[in-house]
Scaffold this active site. Structure first.
Site, mmCIF file in Angstrom:
data_model
loop_
_atom_site.group_PDB
_atom_site.id
_atom_site.type_symbol
_atom_site.label_atom_id
_atom_site.label_comp_id
_atom_site.label_asym_id
_atom_site.label_seq_id
_atom_site.Cartn_x
_atom_site.Cartn_y
_atom_site.Cartn_z
ATOM 1 N N HIS A 122 -9.826 5.795 38.169
ATOM 2 C CA HIS A 122 -10.009 4.460 37.578
ATOM 3 C C HIS A 122 -11.165 3.739 38.269
ATOM 4 O O HIS A 122 -11.044 3.322 39.413
ATOM 5 C CB HIS A 122 -8.747 3.624 37.796
ATOM 6 N N ARG A 147 -12.116 6.681 34.097
ATOM 7 C CA ARG A 147 -11.790 5.570 33.234
ATOM 8 C C ARG A 147 -12.561 4.362 33.699
ATOM 9 O O ARG A 147 -12.648 4.101 34.912
ATOM 10 C CB ARG A 147 -10.274 5.282 33.287
ATOM 11 N N TYR A 159 -6.984 -6.843 32.363
ATOM 12 C CA TYR A 159 -6.289 -5.631 32.764
ATOM 13 C C TYR A 159 -7.268 -4.624 33.367
ATOM 14 O O TYR A 159 -8.375 -4.430 32.854
ATOM 15 C CB TYR A 159 -5.565 -4.954 31.580
ATOM 16 N N ASP A 210 -8.993 2.035 28.491
ATOM 17 C CA ASP A 210 -7.628 1.636 28.162
ATOM 18 C C ASP A 210 -7.629 0.224 27.594
ATOM 19 O O ASP A 210 -7.959 -0.723 28.300
ATOM 20 C CB ASP A 210 -6.775 1.685 29.451
ATOM 21 N N HIS A 212 -5.006 -1.251 26.505
ATOM 22 C CA HIS A 212 -3.747 -1.758 27.068
ATOM 23 C C HIS A 212 -2.942 -2.611 26.094
ATOM 24 O O HIS A 212 -2.533 -3.733 26.415
ATOM 25 C CB HIS A 212 -4.035 -2.550 28.345
ATOM 26 N N GLU A 236 -7.457 4.438 24.854
ATOM 27 C CA GLU A 236 -6.017 4.477 25.117
ATOM 28 C C GLU A 236 -5.316 3.181 24.757
ATOM 29 O O GLU A 236 -5.850 2.097 24.936
ATOM 30 C CB GLU A 236 -5.815 4.749 26.611
ATOM 31 N N GLU A 262 2.226 6.113 27.324
ATOM 32 C CA GLU A 262 2.735 6.021 28.705
ATOM 33 C C GLU A 262 4.053 5.263 28.774
ATOM 34 O O GLU A 262 4.831 5.488 29.701
ATOM 35 C CB GLU A 262 1.712 5.367 29.623
ATOM 36 N N ARG A 283 0.674 10.426 26.058
ATOM 37 C CA ARG A 283 0.588 10.041 27.477
ATOM 38 C C ARG A 283 1.943 10.037 28.178
ATOM 39 O O ARG A 283 2.066 9.530 29.286
ATOM 40 C CB ARG A 283 -0.012 8.638 27.560
ATOM 41 N N GLU A 339 -3.917 11.703 34.525
ATOM 42 C CA GLU A 339 -4.366 10.496 35.211
ATOM 43 C C GLU A 339 -4.034 10.620 36.687
ATOM 44 O O GLU A 339 -2.943 11.075 37.065
ATOM 45 C CB GLU A 339 -3.667 9.266 34.636
ATOM 46 N N TRP A 402 0.531 -7.589 27.688
ATOM 47 C CA TRP A 402 -0.285 -7.567 28.911
ATOM 48 C C TRP A 402 -0.996 -6.241 29.026
ATOM 49 O O TRP A 402 -0.469 -5.207 28.641
ATOM 50 C CB TRP A 402 0.587 -7.756 30.149
HETATM 51 C C1 CS2 Z 1 -2.148 1.755 32.865
HETATM 52 C C2 CS2 Z 1 -1.143 1.496 33.936
HETATM 53 O O1 CS2 Z 1 -2.733 3.634 34.151
HETATM 54 C C3 CS2 Z 1 -2.704 3.155 32.997
HETATM 55 O O2 CS2 Z 1 -3.110 3.738 31.989
HETATM 56 O O3 CS2 Z 1 -1.723 1.502 31.568
HETATM 57 O O4 CS2 Z 1 -1.881 1.038 34.992
HETATM 58 C C4 CS2 Z 1 -0.037 0.514 33.629
HETATM 59 O O5 CS2 Z 1 -0.599 -0.770 33.447
HETATM 60 C C5 CS2 Z 1 0.926 0.469 34.794
HETATM 61 O O6 CS2 Z 1 1.376 1.766 35.055
HETATM 62 C C6 CS2 Z 1 2.099 -0.444 34.500
HETATM 63 O O7 CS2 Z 1 2.996 -0.442 35.575
HETATM 64 MG MG MG Z 2 -2.585 2.830 30.189
#
Ligand code: CS2
Ligand code: MG
Length: 402
Positions: A122, A147, A159, A210, A212, A236, A262, A283, A339, A402
Site C-alpha cells: 500500500h 496499491r 481512506y 481501492d 472503498h 477494488e 473483503e 477478495r 494483499e 467509510w
Molecule cells: C482495505 C482495508 O486493505 C484494504 O483493501 O479495504 O484496509 C480495510 O479498510 C480494513 O481492513 C478495515 O478494517
Molecule cells: Mg479494500
C-alpha cells in the site's frame, strides 16, 4: 485425536488481535485468527460462550463435520462475527491436521501450484507527488504490484492515506472519528494520480486502487472508464455489493478489472457476482469467510468463471491469517494476488512465523502446519483497547460508507 482445550487470546501489540488456540489430547495445538476490526470482543464472546463448549471432546481431524456443525447448527447462519469465529476454529484444526501429518498445510490442500505468492503493498500520500514517491519506495522494496491511494484536494482526510507509511492504523482509539467525503473531488483526482504514476513508472508495475465502497454503479463505471488508459491490475470495492446485480452496470461500461469481497463472509454474498462474471477478483479471506474450508469453496466456484483470488491482507488481519492464506495461495489454481500490508515488529514478535518476503513475493515456510504461532506471555503484555473504524459523511452531513 480429541480436542481437550480451546482458549481465546485477545492481544493488542499496536492494534487488537483475537486468536483461538485449540489443544488436543496428543499434545498438538493449532491457532486461528478471529480478528474483526472494531468488533473484536463480539467474536471473542461468540467463541468463548457458544463455540468452545461444543468443541471439547470432538475429534480434531473432523474438520468438515465440525464446520458444518458450527455453520448449520447455529440456525442463525452467516455474518462477520459468526464466520470469523468459525474461521478461527477451522484454521486451527487445519493447523493441527497438518502438524499431525508432519507437513506444511499447503501439502494437504494439493501441493504447490506456483513458486511464490505475488503480493501488493500500500503506497499512499497526501498528494499525487508524495504518493508517487511512495510507489517508488515500494518498487525499491521489490514489490511487483502496488496499491496507490492519495489525498483529495479540499478533504482533510480520506481512506487509505495514513500517517504511518508502512503500517496501517485505522482503528480509532475509543470512539469512531468522523471523516468527510466528496465523490466529485475524488473522481477528478484519481485519474490524475494514475496518469502521473504511469508517466513516471511506465506499465511494468501492477497498479491497484481501492474505492472503498464509496461510489454508485454509474460513478464506478465512470471511474473505470477514466482509468482504462492506465491499465490497472484492479479497481477494488467501487460499490457496496449487497446488491450484486448492480455490478452489471459497472461491467457494461468498463474493461478496468473489478475486485470485491473483503467484507464477504460466505459464498452466497458473491455467487451472482461470480456466476454472472461481473467481477475479475474475489477478495474473501481466511479469517472473515469461514476459514480454509469455505474459502476453498468460493475459489472453486470462482475458478469455473475465470475469477481469480485476491485475498484481503490488511494489517488488521493477524499474521495467523496471513500464514494460513499463504498456504491457500500457493495451492489455489486460480490465484490472482495477495494483499500484504506489513505488520509492525511488535506484532511479528507476538506471532512468530516462517513466511518471508522476497522480491515481491511471499513464500510460506516448510514448518508443519501454517507456520505461525503465538507467544502467549508476550501477548499478555498488550491488553485490549477498544477501537473503532472511522465513519464517513458527505459534505452535507449525510452518513455514507467509510
Ligand atoms: C482495505 C482495508 O486493505 C484494504 O483493501 O479495504 O484496509 C480495510 O479498510 C480494513 O481492513 C478495515 O478494517
Ligand atoms: Mg479494500
Amino acid at each position: 485425536m480429541k480436542i481437550v482445550d480451546a482458549k481465546v487470546i485477545v492481544t493488542a501489540p499496536g492494534r487488537n488481535f483475537v486468536t483461538l488456540k485449540i489443544t488436543t489430547d496428543e499434545g498438538l495445538h493449532g491457532i486461528g485468527d478471529a480478528t474483526l476490526n472494531g468488533r473484536e470482543l463480539a467474536v471473542a464472546a461468540y467463541l468463548n460462550d457458544h463455540l468452545i463448549p461444543c468443541l471439547i471432546g470432538r475429534d480434531a481431524h473432523q474438520i468438515e463435520d465440525i464446520w458444518q456443525y458450527l455453520y448449520k447448527g447455529a440456525y442463525w447462519r452467516g455474518g462477520p462475527v459468526t464466520m470469523s469465529a468459525i474461521a478461527a476454529v477451522d484454521t486451527a484444526l487445519w493447523d493441527i491436521k497438518a502438524k499431525a501429518a508432519g507437513l506444511p498445510l499447503y501439502q494437504l490442500l494439493g501441493g504447490r501450484s506456483r513458486s511464490g505468492v505475488m503480493v501488493y503493498g500500500h503506497a499512499n500520500g497526501r498528494d499525487i507527488e508524495e504518493t508517487a514517491d511512495e510507489v517508488d519506495r515500494f518498487i525499491e522494496l521489490g514489490y511487483k504490484a502496488v496499491r496507490a491511494q492519495c489525498g483529495i484536494p479540499g478533504l482533510a482526510s480520506t481512506y487509505g492515506v495514513s500517517s504511518d507509511k508502512l503500517f496501517y492504523e485505522p482503528a480509532d482509539a475509543d470512539l469512531p472519528s468522523e471523516n468527510l467525503w466528496s465523490t466529485e473531488r475524488y473522481l477528478d483526482q484519481v485519474p490524475k494520480l494514475f496518469e502521473r504514476l504511469r508517466s513516471r513508472f511506465g506499465f511494468e508495475p501492477h497498479l491497484l486502487h481501492d474505492a472503498h465502497h464509496r461510489l454508485t454503479p454509474i460513478e464506478a463505471a465512470r471511474l473505470g472508464q477514466s482509468l482504462e488508459p492506465y491499465r490497472l491490475f484492479w479497481l477494488e470495492d467501487s460499490v457496496p455489493a449487497e446488491n450484486q446485480e448492480a455490478w452489471r452496470t459497472i461491467r457494461q461500461h468498463t474493461v478496468t478489472p473489478l475486485a470485491v469481497g473483503e467484507i464477504f463472509n460466505t459464498v452466497w454474498q458473491c455467487r451472482t457476482l461470480i456466476e454472472q462474471e461481473l467481477i475479475d477478483y474475489v477478495r474473501t479471506t481466511v479469517v472473515h469467510a469461514g476459514g480454509i474450508t469455505h474459502l476453498r469453496r468460493i475459489a472453486t466456484l470462482a475458478d469455473l468463471h475465470h475469477v481469480r483470488t485476491g485475498c484481503h491482507g490488511a494489517t488488521d488481519l493477524s499474521p495467523v491469517c496471513m500464514g494460513a492464506a499463504l498456504h491457500f495461495d500457493i495451492w489455489v489454481p486460480n490465484f490472482g494476488i495477495q494483499e500484504y500490508m506489513r505488520h509492525t515488529p511488535e506484532t511479528d514478535a507476538v506471532f512468530p512465523h516462517d513466511y518471508r518476503f522476497d522480491s515481491g513475493y511471499l513464500l510460506p515456510g516448510e514448518t508443519p502446519g501454517h507456520g505461525v504461532d503465538i507467544d502467549e506471555s508476550l501477548a499478555a503484555k498488550y491488553p485490549y483497547q477498544r477501537a473503532y473504524l472511522p465513519v464517513n459523511r458527505l459534505l452535507d452531513g449525510t452518513l455514507t460508507s467509510w
